[in-house]
Design an enzyme around this catalytic site. Structure first.
Site, PDB file in Angstrom:
ATOM      1  N   GLY A  56       0.829  -1.200   0.000  1.00 16.09           N
ATOM      2  CA  GLY A  56       0.000   0.000   0.000  1.00 16.09           C
ATOM      3  C   GLY A  56       0.862   1.248   0.000  1.00 16.09           C
ATOM      4  O   GLY A  56       2.039   1.197   0.383  1.00 16.09           O
ATOM      5  N   CYS A  83       5.275  -6.137   1.788  1.00 10.72           N
ATOM      6  CA  CYS A  83       5.604  -4.707   1.863  1.00 10.72           C
ATOM      7  C   CYS A  83       4.850  -4.032   3.019  1.00 10.72           C
ATOM      8  O   CYS A  83       5.138  -4.299   4.173  1.00 10.72           O
ATOM      9  CB  CYS A  83       5.328  -4.044   0.522  1.00 10.72           C
ATOM     10  N   TYR A  84       3.861  -3.176   2.714  1.00 15.31           N
ATOM     11  CA  TYR A  84       3.079  -2.529   3.772  1.00 15.31           C
ATOM     12  C   TYR A  84       2.446  -3.572   4.684  1.00 15.31           C
ATOM     13  O   TYR A  84       2.403  -3.407   5.907  1.00 15.31           O
ATOM     14  CB  TYR A  84       1.990  -1.655   3.148  1.00 15.31           C
ATOM     15  N   HIS A 170       8.214  -7.343  -3.506  1.00 15.34           N
ATOM     16  CA  HIS A 170       6.942  -7.732  -4.127  1.00 15.34           C
ATOM     17  C   HIS A 170       7.119  -9.002  -4.968  1.00 15.34           C
ATOM     18  O   HIS A 170       7.587  -8.935  -6.114  1.00 15.34           O
ATOM     19  CB  HIS A 170       6.415  -6.602  -5.013  1.00 15.34           C
ATOM     20  N   GLU A 172       4.820 -10.680  -6.339  1.00 14.93           N
ATOM     21  CA  GLU A 172       3.756 -10.789  -7.345  1.00 14.93           C
ATOM     22  C   GLU A 172       4.115 -10.164  -8.681  1.00 14.93           C
ATOM     23  O   GLU A 172       3.427 -10.391  -9.689  1.00 14.93           O
ATOM     24  CB  GLU A 172       2.454 -10.167  -6.818  1.00 14.93           C
ATOM     25  N   SER A 224     -24.067  -9.777 -25.840  1.00 20.03           N
ATOM     26  CA  SER A 224     -23.471  -8.697 -26.627  1.00 20.03           C
ATOM     27  C   SER A 224     -22.648  -9.234 -27.792  1.00 20.03           C
ATOM     28  O   SER A 224     -22.355  -8.511 -28.736  1.00 20.03           O
ATOM     29  CB  SER A 224     -22.569  -7.845 -25.732  1.00 20.03           C
ATOM     30  N   GLY A 225     -22.230 -10.505 -27.691  1.00 14.23           N
ATOM     31  CA  GLY A 225     -21.366 -11.075 -28.716  1.00 14.23           C
ATOM     32  C   GLY A 225     -19.915 -11.076 -28.302  1.00 14.23           C
ATOM     33  O   GLY A 225     -19.063 -11.654 -28.979  1.00 14.23           O
ATOM     34  N   GLY A 226     -19.611 -10.428 -27.166  1.00 14.21           N
ATOM     35  CA  GLY A 226     -18.255 -10.435 -26.638  1.00 14.21           C
ATOM     36  C   GLY A 226     -17.945 -11.763 -25.957  1.00 14.21           C
ATOM     37  O   GLY A 226     -18.812 -12.628 -25.823  1.00 14.21           O
ATOM     38  N   VAL A 227     -16.711 -11.922 -25.498  1.00 17.10           N
ATOM     39  CA  VAL A 227     -16.273 -13.171 -24.878  1.00 17.10           C
ATOM     40  C   VAL A 227     -17.133 -13.532 -23.671  1.00 17.10           C
ATOM     41  O   VAL A 227     -17.644 -14.652 -23.563  1.00 17.10           O
ATOM     42  CB  VAL A 227     -14.789 -13.084 -24.443  1.00 17.10           C
ATOM     43  N   ASP A 228     -17.324 -12.572 -22.768  1.00 14.78           N
ATOM     44  CA  ASP A 228     -17.998 -12.859 -21.503  1.00 14.78           C
ATOM     45  C   ASP A 228     -19.436 -13.319 -21.700  1.00 14.78           C
ATOM     46  O   ASP A 228     -19.841 -14.362 -21.179  1.00 14.78           O
ATOM     47  CB  ASP A 228     -17.977 -11.615 -20.599  1.00 14.78           C
ATOM     48  N   SER A 229     -20.217 -12.541 -22.436  1.00 13.12           N
ATOM     49  CA  SER A 229     -21.623 -12.896 -22.616  1.00 13.12           C
ATOM     50  C   SER A 229     -21.787 -14.122 -23.513  1.00 13.12           C
ATOM     51  O   SER A 229     -22.734 -14.895 -23.351  1.00 13.12           O
ATOM     52  CB  SER A 229     -22.416 -11.709 -23.176  1.00 13.12           C
ATOM     53  N   LYS A 370     -10.792 -12.060 -16.926  1.00  7.55           N
ATOM     54  CA  LYS A 370     -11.094 -12.286 -18.341  1.00  7.55           C
ATOM     55  C   LYS A 370     -10.431 -13.553 -18.892  1.00  7.55           C
ATOM     56  O   LYS A 370     -11.063 -14.353 -19.584  1.00  7.55           O
ATOM     57  CB  LYS A 370     -10.660 -11.074 -19.163  1.00  7.55           C
TER      58      LYS A 370
END
Length: 514
Positions: A56, A83-84, A170, A172, A224-229, A370
């Site tokens: 942080g 870290c923090y 860090h 990560e 919508s036609g996107g990946v998620d939907s 995603k």
């Protein structure tokens, strides 16, 4: 629950908190970000395998700096402070933290002082990435040093019972060599995780869970036609079959020929019940004269709800509305930890439904990033062209038009965007880039075309590489490709006489301009 093991990450405002969550998940252990203010009682109910305290920007010794419930350290649950998070753990446990004599930012080398499972097989010297202005001056009782750097004597510490670890660097970030391995070692040797969280387990558990939750009720899915939907609709269709009705709304903010592709794919290929709603006039009327991006998003969200509410009434008794809401949508739409961070932007599909609307939400991807949704699509057998499709914002081209949205400006951007994607695909870079698109700017510049003076719009080209959309770097596209894109847009798209390239990364910028 589809994730039997869970790691709770307490967020203290670090820009890398989402990276911690991703690294844990890459180790096949489910992770979840929570506010640093969560109570120890709530954490006990989650029954996590371990707790990770993020970094942080604050100083633990400053007034009103973010802290956590001190009882967390007495739960007996393994804890990793980064870290923090490490400094806070030390301070709460009775150690002393203060301003560092030499602030460390960037690459550093730590020297391992004691054998420990976390550093096993990594040698005596390990390259890490530091970012801190405070440092530990004395450890609490029953803590010991396991690694130091030139400017940081307490670069890595552990409690004598082996339940608590602290890293001043860090792990990560990619700059820390073997950082992911360190996290995996903590999960295995300290938290005793069995690494069983996979997308296959998610699909199996989610199908069962949705069937149980939905029963014989009908579901309306926003497609919508996107990946998620797209992945969501196929998952739902597999779970409840004919009880699913997909609704595709043409809000007038779509890419070129988008509606034709969606109708053809899901009606003809997947044999789904798909209703097409042309609401272009409604959306453009509501957006008339609106320039503020947050207002655009909220108007579009409101109109989407209106369209679905009207459609659900006409379809009869429908109980559920399915949305492809993702974890980053939730994180960016509201402060994930109620304090140091602020809302980045509002997502039209986050925040629930109006009370007057009787539909209940189904959001099975609310905990996924995603790239994880893409893996779900792969498990379900979706074709490559759908799984690897680049993200497209819910508010569509409206947030890629800086300023007021008009039909003319939409057409200009729509054709320019098609050129960009066409050239990216021809260069075989489409699947290597996270996102590539155009942004229509609210300025005009002087140009010369055919020996005549022009005064037309400027288009910014944006292309980024990323893993999950939480962080991104601008794509180093070949100069020859950028030249082709610019030349084609200026020659083929009436209304543009200048093209520029965006070389900003996220952070500090966002991927979308609005």
């Amino acid at each position: 629950m589809w994730h039997k093991e869970k790691i709770i990450i307490l967020d203290f405002g670090s820009q890398y908190t989402q990276l911690i969550a991703r690294k844990v998940r890459e180790c096949n252990v489910f992770s979840e970000i929570h506010s640093h203010s969560i109570s120890s009682e709530t954490i006990k109910k989650y029954n996590p395998s371990a707790i990770i305290l993020s970094g942080g920007p604050a100083s633990v010794s400053a007034q009103n700096s973010p802290t956590c419930d001190p009882k967390i350290f007495k739960l007996g649950i393994p804890i990793l402070g980064i870290c923090y998070g490490m400094q806070l753990m030390v301070q709460v446990s009775g150690g002393r933290v203060g301003k560092a004599k030499a602030r460390e930012y960037g690459d550093a080398v730590i020297k391992v002082k004691k054998k420990d499972p976390m550093f096993k097989g990594m040698g005596q010297k390990i390259k890490v990435w530091m970012s801190h202005g405070d440092m530990i001056y004395s450890l609490p009782k029953n803590f010991e040093i396991i690694a130091s750097s030139e400017n940081c004597p307490y670069a890595a510490i552990r409690s004598s019972n082996g339940k608590m670890y602290g890293l001043q660097f860090h792990p990560e970030v990619v700059h820390t060599v073997m950082g992911k391995v360190m996290i995996k070692r903590f999960l295995k040797d300290v938290a005793n995780c069995s690494f069983q969280w996979t997308m296959r387990s998610f699909v199996e558990s989610t199908l069962s869970g949705m069937q149980k939750k939905i029963g014989n009720e009908k579901v309306l899915c926003a497609l919508s036609g996107g990946v998620d939907s797209s992945v969501l609709s196929v998952l739902l269709h597999k779970a409840i079959g004919k009880n699913l009705t997909c609704v595709f709304v043409n809000n007038g903010l779509l890419r070129k020929n988008e509606e034709k592709k969606v109708i053809s794919t899901f009606r003809n290929k997947f044999r789904m019940k798909l209703i097409y709603v042309n609401a272009e006039r409604l959306f453009l009327k509501s957006l008339k004269g609106v320039e503020d991006p947050e207002k655009k998003r909220k108007i579009i969200g409101k109109e989407f709800i209106r369209v679905f509410e009207n459609k659900s009434k006409k379809l009869g008794k429908i109980k559920f509305l399915a949305q492809g809401t993702l974890y980053p949508d939730v994180i960016e739409s509201r402060s994930a930890f109620g304090g140091p961070s602020s809302t980045i932007k509002t997502h039209h599909n986050v925040g629930g439904l109006p009370k007057k609307m009787k539909l209940k939400l189904v959001e099975p991807f609310k905990e996924l990033f995603k790239d994880e949704v893409r893996l779900v699509g792969k498990e379900l057998g979706l074709p490559r062209e759908i799984i690897n499709r680049q993200p497209f914002p819910g508010p569509g081209l409206s947030v890629r038009i800086i300023g007021a949205v008009t039909k003319r400006r939409l057409n200009i951007l729509r054709f320019a965007d098609a050129v960009i994607l066409d050239e990216i695909k021809k260069a075989n870079l489409y699947e290597k880039i996270w996102q590539a698109f155009g942004v229509l700017l609210p300025i005009k510049t002087v140009g010369v075309m055919g020996d005549e003076r022009t005064y037309e719009n400027v288009l910014a080209v944006r292309a980024v590489t990323s893993v999950d959309g939480m962080t991104a770097d601008w794509a180093r596209l070949p100069e020859s490709l950028l030249a082709k894109i610019s030349n084609r847009i200026i020659n083929e798209v009436k209304g543009i006489n200048r093209v520029v390239y965006d070389i900003s990364s996220k952070p500090p910028a966002t991927i979308e301009w609005e």
